[in-house]
Design a protein around this motif. Structure first.
Motif, PDB file in Angstrom:
ATOM      1  N   ASN A  47       0.830  -1.206   0.000  1.00 54.36           N
ATOM      2  CA  ASN A  47       0.000   0.000   0.000  1.00 54.36           C
ATOM      3  C   ASN A  47       0.865   1.257   0.000  1.00 54.36           C
ATOM      4  O   ASN A  47       0.490   2.286   0.563  1.00 54.36           O
ATOM      5  N   SER A  48       2.020   1.175  -0.656  1.00 52.40           N
ATOM      6  CA  SER A  48       2.941   2.316  -0.745  1.00 52.40           C
ATOM      7  C   SER A  48       3.164   2.698  -2.198  1.00 52.40           C
ATOM      8  O   SER A  48       2.950   1.904  -3.111  1.00 52.40           O
ATOM      9  N   GLU A  49       3.617   3.929  -2.378  1.00 53.65           N
ATOM     10  CA  GLU A  49       3.858   4.476  -3.707  1.00 53.65           C
ATOM     11  C   GLU A  49       5.152   5.266  -3.678  1.00 53.65           C
ATOM     12  O   GLU A  49       5.413   6.030  -2.744  1.00 53.65           O
ATOM     13  N   VAL A  50       5.980   5.081  -4.703  1.00 54.08           N
ATOM     14  CA  VAL A  50       7.228   5.844  -4.848  1.00 54.08           C
ATOM     15  C   VAL A  50       7.122   6.678  -6.121  1.00 54.08           C
ATOM     16  O   VAL A  50       6.797   6.151  -7.187  1.00 54.08           O
ATOM     17  N   VAL A  51       7.391   7.974  -5.990  1.00 58.92           N
ATOM     18  CA  VAL A  51       7.254   8.893  -7.118  1.00 58.92           C
ATOM     19  C   VAL A  51       8.535   9.706  -7.249  1.00 58.92           C
ATOM     20  O   VAL A  51       9.045  10.248  -6.264  1.00 58.92           O
ATOM     21  N   LEU A  52       9.058   9.792  -8.478  1.00 53.28           N
ATOM     22  CA  LEU A  52      10.251  10.602  -8.737  1.00 53.28           C
ATOM     23  C   LEU A  52       9.867  11.795  -9.599  1.00 53.28           C
ATOM     24  O   LEU A  52       9.226  11.641 -10.644  1.00 53.28           O
ATOM     25  N   HIS A  53      10.278  12.992  -9.156  1.00 52.50           N
ATOM     26  CA  HIS A  53      10.035  14.231  -9.898  1.00 52.50           C
ATOM     27  C   HIS A  53      11.344  14.747 -10.482  1.00 52.50           C
ATOM     28  O   HIS A  53      12.356  14.827  -9.788  1.00 52.50           O
ATOM     29  N   ASP A  54      11.312  15.118 -11.752  1.00 53.44           N
ATOM     30  CA  ASP A  54      12.406  15.852 -12.388  1.00 53.44           C
ATOM     31  C   ASP A  54      12.056  17.333 -12.257  1.00 53.44           C
ATOM     32  O   ASP A  54      11.158  17.840 -12.930  1.00 53.44           O
ATOM     33  N   LEU A  55      12.757  18.037 -11.382  1.00 52.69           N
ATOM     34  CA  LEU A  55      12.382  19.417 -11.074  1.00 52.69           C
ATOM     35  C   LEU A  55      12.664  20.384 -12.215  1.00 52.69           C
ATOM     36  O   LEU A  55      12.147  21.504 -12.210  1.00 52.69           O
ATOM     37  N   PRO A  59       5.875  22.366 -14.256  1.00 56.11           N
ATOM     38  CA  PRO A  59       5.150  21.676 -13.188  1.00 56.11           C
ATOM     39  C   PRO A  59       4.872  20.206 -13.462  1.00 56.11           C
ATOM     40  O   PRO A  59       4.588  19.460 -12.537  1.00 56.11           O
ATOM     41  N   ASN A  60       4.887  19.770 -14.738  1.00 54.57           N
ATOM     42  CA  ASN A  60       4.598  18.358 -15.048  1.00 54.57           C
ATOM     43  C   ASN A  60       5.848  17.531 -14.839  1.00 54.57           C
ATOM     44  O   ASN A  60       6.509  17.117 -15.781  1.00 54.57           O
ATOM     45  N   SER A  61       6.168  17.264 -13.584  1.00 56.26           N
ATOM     46  CA  SER A  61       7.513  16.814 -13.225  1.00 56.26           C
ATOM     47  C   SER A  61       7.639  15.329 -12.940  1.00 56.26           C
ATOM     48  O   SER A  61       8.756  14.833 -12.771  1.00 56.26           O
ATOM     49  N   ILE A  62       6.547  14.569 -12.853  1.00 61.00           N
ATOM     50  CA  ILE A  62       6.654  13.151 -12.513  1.00 61.00           C
ATOM     51  C   ILE A  62       7.258  12.378 -13.688  1.00 61.00           C
ATOM     52  O   ILE A  62       6.737  12.418 -14.799  1.00 61.00           O
ATOM     53  N   ALA A 118      26.274  21.285  -7.187  1.00 60.00           N
ATOM     54  CA  ALA A 118      26.267  22.723  -6.918  1.00 60.00           C
ATOM     55  C   ALA A 118      25.245  23.101  -5.846  1.00 60.00           C
ATOM     56  O   ALA A 118      25.128  24.263  -5.489  1.00 60.00           O
ATOM     57  N   GLY A 119      24.505  22.118  -5.353  1.00 59.77           N
ATOM     58  CA  GLY A 119      23.512  22.395  -4.324  1.00 59.77           C
ATOM     59  C   GLY A 119      22.160  22.808  -4.870  1.00 59.77           C
ATOM     60  O   GLY A 119      21.304  23.272  -4.118  1.00 59.77           O
ATOM     61  N   THR A 120      21.956  22.640  -6.184  1.00 60.45           N
ATOM     62  CA  THR A 120      20.680  23.002  -6.810  1.00 60.45           C
ATOM     63  C   THR A 120      19.737  21.799  -6.787  1.00 60.45           C
ATOM     64  O   THR A 120      20.128  20.697  -7.181  1.00 60.45           O
ATOM     65  N   PRO A 121      18.492  21.975  -6.322  1.00 55.82           N
ATOM     66  CA  PRO A 121      17.541  20.865  -6.342  1.00 55.82           C
ATOM     67  C   PRO A 121      17.346  20.342  -7.763  1.00 55.82           C
ATOM     68  O   PRO A 121      17.022  21.105  -8.675  1.00 55.82           O
ATOM     69  N   ALA A 122      17.559  19.058  -7.957  1.00 55.76           N
ATOM     70  CA  ALA A 122      17.432  18.441  -9.274  1.00 55.76           C
ATOM     71  C   ALA A 122      16.242  17.502  -9.355  1.00 55.76           C
ATOM     72  O   ALA A 122      15.635  17.351 -10.419  1.00 55.76           O
ATOM     73  N   ALA A 123      15.908  16.864  -8.237  1.00 57.45           N
ATOM     74  CA  ALA A 123      14.835  15.872  -8.243  1.00 57.45           C
ATOM     75  C   ALA A 123      14.207  15.804  -6.860  1.00 57.45           C
ATOM     76  O   ALA A 123      14.775  16.301  -5.878  1.00 57.45           O
ATOM     77  N   ALA A 124      13.045  15.202  -6.802  1.00 55.50           N
ATOM     78  CA  ALA A 124      12.378  14.939  -5.527  1.00 55.50           C
ATOM     79  C   ALA A 124      11.889  13.506  -5.550  1.00 55.50           C
ATOM     80  O   ALA A 124      11.233  13.075  -6.501  1.00 55.50           O
ATOM     81  N   LEU A 125      12.235  12.754  -4.518  1.00 58.08           N
ATOM     82  CA  LEU A 125      11.785  11.378  -4.379  1.00 58.08           C
ATOM     83  C   LEU A 125      10.754  11.343  -3.260  1.00 58.08           C
ATOM     84  O   LEU A 125      11.049  11.702  -2.121  1.00 58.08           O
TER      85      LEU A 125
END
Length: 272
Positions: A47-55, A59-62, A118-125
């Protein structure tokens, strides 16, 4: 996405104070984490979900999904909570916070921001786990335990038990995160909630109230979305040039010139 469309999206994102274009290191990180989405998902409860976003694609980042807790798929947009966290600088991860789906199911979620060299957000897990069934089991167990607390020493042992605190994000959207399937839906939620928080119907708003709406929407990442200016102008019953004027005024109050909002359009008229 065509090269021209990509450049347009990048300009809009940077104008809104968002995430710059993807770096070479960011590309590498995305490839690594994309390959891990399925293994991580398989190691979690069903019952879990893993989602990766390309920042860089906001906004359509998934770009990768394993599991089906929120019903989203590749190409769907970021949530309002993720957008706001990024606009606030994405300092740290959002770990083990609670949120709720429209059908009433309760989730425990974590959002990890992945930064390049460089410390720039690249993705969100992001990991979302539906805990509704476990809460039902807990309530049943507590009810059964309550029926046996008359036994000698039972109440004392319960009250003396140590309580283990878990870290939780206490942000303003933690209980109302919007898991949407298209940008228009996300925009409508952002506008509706922000107007409601200002506390006046649009027809009674003066300029200062409408500027407050625009400022809060900017902080929440609204102006990263396509056609955001036009949508906000319609909602506030002003022209899009008025929204640009508001954004320019707001940007003028921000000392860091690198974060000047969705400004840059020439002011033509003021109303509202």
């Amino acid at each position: 996405m065509s090269a021209a469309a990509g450049r347009t999206t990048s300009r809009r994102r940077e104008a809104a104070g968002g995430i710059p274009a993807r770096s070479v290191d960011g590309e590498r990180l995305l490839a690594v984490f994309a390959s891990l989405v399925e293994p991580i998902g398989r190691s979690l409860p069903p019952n879990s979900e893993v989602v990766l976003h390309d920042l860089s694609m906001l906004p359509n980042s998934i770009v990768a999904v394993h599991g089906d807790v929120t019903g989203r798929s590749v190409g769907d947009p970021a949530t309002d909570l993720l957008l706001e966290h990024l606009m606030r600088g994405a300092e740290g991860h959002l770990v083990d916070y609670e949120t709720k789906l429209p059908d009433g199911r309760r989730l425990r979620s974590s959002t990890m921001i992945i930064k390049d060299v460089a410390g720039t957000p690249a993705a969100a897990l992001c990991i979302n786990t539906d805990v509704s069934a476990w809460e039902t089991v807990r309530r049943i167990a507590e009810s059964m335990a309550g029926e046996t607390t008359s036994a000698p020493g039972a109440e004392a042992s319960t009250s003396d038990a140590p309580r283990v605190a878990s870290p939780r994000y206490q942000g303003p959207k933690a209980s109302t995160e919007a898991f949407v399937h298209d940008v228009d839906e996300l925009a409508a939620i952002l506008i509706e909630r922000t107007i409601a928080e200002v506390g006046l119907p649009v027809e009674l708003m003066r300029k200062e109230h409408k500027m407050r709406v625009v400022e809060q929407l900017r902080e929440r990442g609204m102006f990263l979305l396509k056609d955001a200016v036009e949508m906000v102008a319609t909602a506030l019953s002003v022209t899009r040039f008025t929204i640009y004027n508001y954004l320019n005024e707001i940007a003028g109050q921000i000392p860091d010139s690198a974060d000047r909002g969705a400004a840059g359009k020439p002011a033509r008229r003021k109303d509202g």
